[in-house]
Design an enzyme around this catalytic site. Structure first.
Site, PDB file in Angstrom:
ATOM      1  N   HIS A   1       0.078   5.588  -8.354  1.00  0.00           N
ATOM      2  CA  HIS A   1       1.330   4.933  -7.963  1.00  0.00           C
ATOM      3  C   HIS A   1       2.572   5.705  -8.416  1.00  0.00           C
ATOM      4  O   HIS A   1       3.689   5.329  -8.075  1.00  0.00           O
ATOM      5  CB  HIS A   1       1.380   3.507  -8.540  1.00  0.00           C
ATOM      6  CG  HIS A   1       0.478   2.545  -7.828  1.00  0.00           C
ATOM      7  ND1 HIS A   1      -0.878   2.535  -8.010  1.00  0.00           N
ATOM      8  CD2 HIS A   1       0.736   1.556  -6.921  1.00  0.00           C
ATOM      9  CE1 HIS A   1      -1.420   1.588  -7.266  1.00  0.00           C
ATOM     10  NE2 HIS A   1      -0.459   0.984  -6.595  1.00  0.00           N
TER      11      HIS A   1
ATOM     12  N   GLU B   1      -7.068   0.409  -1.536  1.00  0.00           N
ATOM     13  CA  GLU B   1      -7.009   0.754  -2.961  1.00  0.00           C
ATOM     14  C   GLU B   1      -8.203   0.196  -3.721  1.00  0.00           C
ATOM     15  O   GLU B   1      -8.805   0.900  -4.546  1.00  0.00           O
ATOM     16  CB  GLU B   1      -5.698   0.253  -3.573  1.00  0.00           C
ATOM     17  CG  GLU B   1      -4.477   1.026  -3.094  1.00  0.00           C
ATOM     18  CD  GLU B   1      -3.177   0.482  -3.667  1.00  0.00           C
ATOM     19  OE1 GLU B   1      -3.226  -0.519  -4.418  1.00  0.00           O
ATOM     20  OE2 GLU B   1      -2.111   1.040  -3.368  1.00  0.00           O
TER      21      GLU B   1
END
Length: 287
Positions: free
Chosen positions: A177, A144
């Site tokens: 997310h 990420e």
């Protein structure tokens, strides 16, 4: 090295490329047909492959669509923060700053009997054999941060100012997310509850993303946001309700420590993240 010519429409290139990069990251997680949830070992192993694939190919977006003023002057490793100069400082100081921010939760953890388990070799051996532990503390933070910070921020800098990039890039990180909402619904959680949980997660991941982007721009090192991300995943979101359940005297003391940590963090932020401390020649002129 020269990248894609952004002179015709730098706004469009620097705005849409991060969208495709974020979609590339999230989409890679769902290419595997599976009946298991996200915490099942088979799902985690397959998503590790996806994360590795995205990590390897994310620099391609940077090479073709990154800020020309960076691509023309620095190498790709330098732009994504893979360099030795200032590495130790980038590894230590941002982590110390973050521990100060989490001073309250850290004190709660240290005074909890559960902390003793972290001193047990058997617990660490169990963690190293746990796929969820590897996902939360190593693979997810690494992939990420490399995608949404090391590769995305230099693309945004093709049009946006560093301050704008720090504020904008976390939006893609937060949206990335939201796919957890789908997984919660599949597990049987109500749509409204799933939405509220995801909205809360979007909020705090976006705020964290701003901090992480700031770490990357100020230090010019990938390791800074990576280590901090891993630490924050370890600590989790501060449990305020746990503090409220303490007996009055302890509650006042711990609450004071929470405030002290936050105030100290705000005071030390610019001091500890001074670019010159990290020999940040890549982003120092734009930080």
């Amino acid at each position: 090295m020269g990248g894609y010519n952004q002179e015709d429409n730098p706004f469009l290139v620097s705005s849409l490329t991060p969208v495709f990069l974020a979609a590339f990251y999230v989409g890679s997680l769902y290419v595997w047909p599976t009946k298991h949830d996200r915490d099942h070992p088979d799902t985690i192993k397959r998503r590790f492959i996806s994360a590795a694939f995205v990590t390897v190919f994310s620099p391609v977006f940077l090479i073709y669509f990154g800020a020309p003023h960076l691509l023309n002057k620095y190498s790709i490793p330098e732009i994504v923060g893979l360099r030795l100069d200032g590495l130790v400082a980038a590894l230590v100081y941002p982590l110390v700053l973050t521990i100060i921010l989490f001073l309250g939760p850290t004190v709660v953890l240290l005074t909890d009997s559960r902390f003793l388990s972290f001193c047990c070799p058997a617990v660490w051996k169990q963690n190293l054999q746990d796929w969820i532990w590897w996902r939360n503390h190593i693979v997810a933070p690494f992939s990420e941060e490399f995608t949404f910070r090391a590769c995305m921020v230099p693309i945004l800098l093709g049009y946006y100012t560093p301050s704008q990039a720090v504020l904008i890039s976390p939006l893609f990180f937060g949206v990335a997310h939201l796919h957890h909402m789908i997984e919660r619904i599949r597990k049987g959680q109500g749509v409204m509850l799933s939405f509220l949980v995801s909205l809360f997660q979007f909020t705090y991941t976006t705020v964290f993303g701003m901090y992480s982007s700031l770490l990357f721009v100020r230090t010019g090192h990938f390791v800074a946001p990576f280590v901090v991300h891993s630490y924050c995943n370890f600590m989790g979101f501060p449990d305020i309700t746990e503090v409220m359940n303490f007996e009055p005297k302890k509650r006042v003391i711990i609450s004071g420590v929470f405030v002290l940590g936050l105030v100290s963090f705000c005071y030390l932020l610019n001091i500890i993240l001074e670019p010159s401390m990290y020999n940040n020649n890549v982003y120092m002129t734009v930080a």
